[in-house]
Design an enzyme around this catalytic site. Structure first.
Site, PDB file in Angstrom:
ATOM      1  CD1 TRP A 293     -18.020  25.047 -83.014  1.00 26.24           C
ATOM      2  CD2 TRP A 293     -17.646  23.725 -81.262  1.00 26.24           C
ATOM      3  NE1 TRP A 293     -18.804  25.500 -81.971  1.00 26.24           N
ATOM      4  CE2 TRP A 293     -18.589  24.695 -80.893  1.00 26.24           C
ATOM      5  CE3 TRP A 293     -17.256  22.768 -80.315  1.00 26.24           C
ATOM      6  CZ2 TRP A 293     -19.145  24.751 -79.610  1.00 26.24           C
ATOM      7  CZ3 TRP A 293     -17.811  22.821 -79.043  1.00 26.24           C
ATOM      8  CH2 TRP A 293     -18.738  23.807 -78.703  1.00 26.24           C
ATOM      9  CG  HIS A 294     -14.242  20.787 -79.156  1.00 26.87           C
ATOM     10  ND1 HIS A 294     -14.991  19.949 -79.951  1.00 26.87           N
ATOM     11  CD2 HIS A 294     -14.837  20.774 -77.936  1.00 26.87           C
ATOM     12  CE1 HIS A 294     -15.988  19.458 -79.252  1.00 26.87           C
ATOM     13  NE2 HIS A 294     -15.923  19.937 -78.028  1.00 26.87           N
ATOM     14  N   GLY A 295     -11.274  23.897 -81.062  1.00 21.64           N
ATOM     15  CA  GLY A 295     -10.086  24.717 -80.917  1.00 21.64           C
ATOM     16  C   GLY A 295      -9.350  24.901 -82.228  1.00 21.64           C
TER      17      GLY A 295
END
Length: 450
Positions: A293-295
């Site tokens: 989700w973060h990257g």
């Protein structure tokens, strides 16, 4: 009328960055409200399940296309030696945040927990501009009733005073502290292969504090700006670098993300109700999701899995009845978080390994000449510290940042303990004015990238 104006202002605020994504945000808004309204009605269970599935696929599909298409195609080309074209898509601002908020809303609508909401309140829940860009990830129950409360349409002097104080603290965190660390972080990672022991540690610790003051600063600004409109946004940080174990860290860091993952993924997977092995698997799943989700990169996936493994070890340790000295527990937790942030920041595995090798002393241990002169050390292996004009400057910033996160009250404590006193006004004004003079060199918020 006040809510209409606030909604239109939020859309303008969002569209100012990139107007071409304005139709996308409206499409997401209308589709999710329509599906949520349908799910809240008394329909056959199979129809509601089908509609929920459509809604989740719609949201994940939008996020997946814009955020992960190039990542997926790049990996396909690498594995199968194909030559599919990349689209080099620009990530729509805040799509990771409002996607999670709307998925949570759809699930709660399926559970019949969102009845009675009208479109304008829903639109503000999703696109209220203080929290739209980078969170916190708001649950509908946190704000929907506040938008409907007629008392919140009146001027509240205390809310304005507290809001300005918290906003000023957040602004200072971002433009004075985080952006100072950003210079040294960017310099260190740009020459990762040549980092020796001291400057590698200064690079990693600088990013550890840059990320904290950048993201917590944004969250403070969102909470402060929300209070100007009499809206209380949820707490997102609670002194995470005081944590004594990794579970404690995730109860304090990006609280709203942890809450979402627990409520909508971990618990539906079975949580801790289906035995130890299944619990550990569920923990690894939610941390892998947190990472991706973060990257869109394997470094983010590894970062998430490392935190998942640490959480499994911590849970096993606790169940076995072991304990540890608090100072040692804090030190190990902080150093683990600091080391894993290297994968979070590095553009690739090669750079991450280079920084970690430097931290381990495998690239040599050299004393910056600035420090050697202060300590009156004579050695033939001196070098010029290249992260900043002065190694002492970086050390002082690191020591100051550590003192702030461990000793001083956090912004939420300032908010809860606020009393209308003249010195609060002076303090907030000083922070705001000093920060304003640094705005010409501001970098973007790190979580804008996610």
């Amino acid at each position: 009328m006040s809510k209409i104006w606030l909604f239109l202002s939020s859309l303008f605020f969002y569209s100012w960055w990139n107007p071409k994504y304005f139709p996308l945000i409206l499409l997401s808004l209308f589709v999710n409200f329509f599906i949520g309204t349908y799910l809240g009605k008394e329909k056959p269970i199979w129809q509601r399940k089908l509609m929920l599935t459509i809604g989740i696929v719609f949201n994940v599909g939008l996020l997946g296309f814009f955020k992960y298409y190039d990542f997926l195609i790049n990996n396909i080309n690498l594995v199968f030696s194909t030559d599919f074209n990349l689209l080099y898509l620009v990530l729509p601002l805040a799509i990771s945040f409002y996607t999670f908020q709307q998925i949570g809303y759809l699930v709660d609508s399926y559970r019949q927990e969102t009845k009675g909401y009208v479109f304008l309140d829903y639109a503000l829940f999703v696109y209220f501009f203080p929290q739209l860009i980078a969170g916190p990830i708001v649950h509908h129950k946190d704000v929907m009733d506040q938008f409907r409360d007629p008392f919140n349409r009146r001027v509240n002097a205390k809310h304005i005073a507290v809001g300005l104080l918290v906003f000023s603290i957040g602004l200072f965190k971002k433009v004075v502290i985080a952006d100072a660390f950003a210079v040294w972080v960017n310099s260190g990672y740009s020459m990762a292969a040549s980092l020796t022991f001291i400057d590698a540690w200064m690079t990693s610790l600088s990013y550890t504090f840059q990320l904290y003051f950048d993201f917590s600063g944004y969250s403070d600004m969102a909470i402060g700006a929300g209070l100007l409109f009499n809206i209380h946004l949820p707490k997102n940080f609670n002194s995470p670098y005081k944590a004594l174990n990794i579970q404690d860290f995730w109860r304090r860091w990006h609280i709203t993300l942890s809450t979402f993952l627990t409520r909508y993924i971990y618990i539906p997977l079975g949580g801790n109700r289906k035995g130890a092995v299944r619990t550990y698997v569920n923990i690894l799943i939610i941390f892998a999701i947190s990472g991706i989700w973060h990257g869109a990169g394997w470094t983010f996936v590894l970062w998430g899995l490392l935190h998942g493994i640490a959480s499994v070890i911590n849970r096993f340790w606790t169940r076995a009845g072991f304990s540890m000295n608090k100072v040692l527990a804090w030190f190990i937790t902080f150093q683990f978080v600091n080391a894993t942030w290297v994968f979070f920041r590095a553009p690739n595995f090669t750079t991450a390994i280079q920084v970690l090798k430097g931290m381990a002393g495998l690239n040599g241990v050299s004393i910056p000449d600035q420090l050697a002169n202060i300590l009156h050390w004579e050695t033939t292996r001196l070098y010029t510290f290249s992260l900043a004009a002065s190694a002492l400057e970086v050390l002082l910033y690191l020591a100051g940042a550590l003192c702030i996160v461990l000793v001083f009250k956090n912004s939420y404590e300032w908010k809860e303990q606020f009393k209308p006193k003249w010195y609060y006004a002076v303090f907030a004004a000083a922070l705001f004015i000093y920060s304003a003079f640094h705005l010409q060199k501001v970098t973007e918020f790190l979580y804008f990238n996610f």
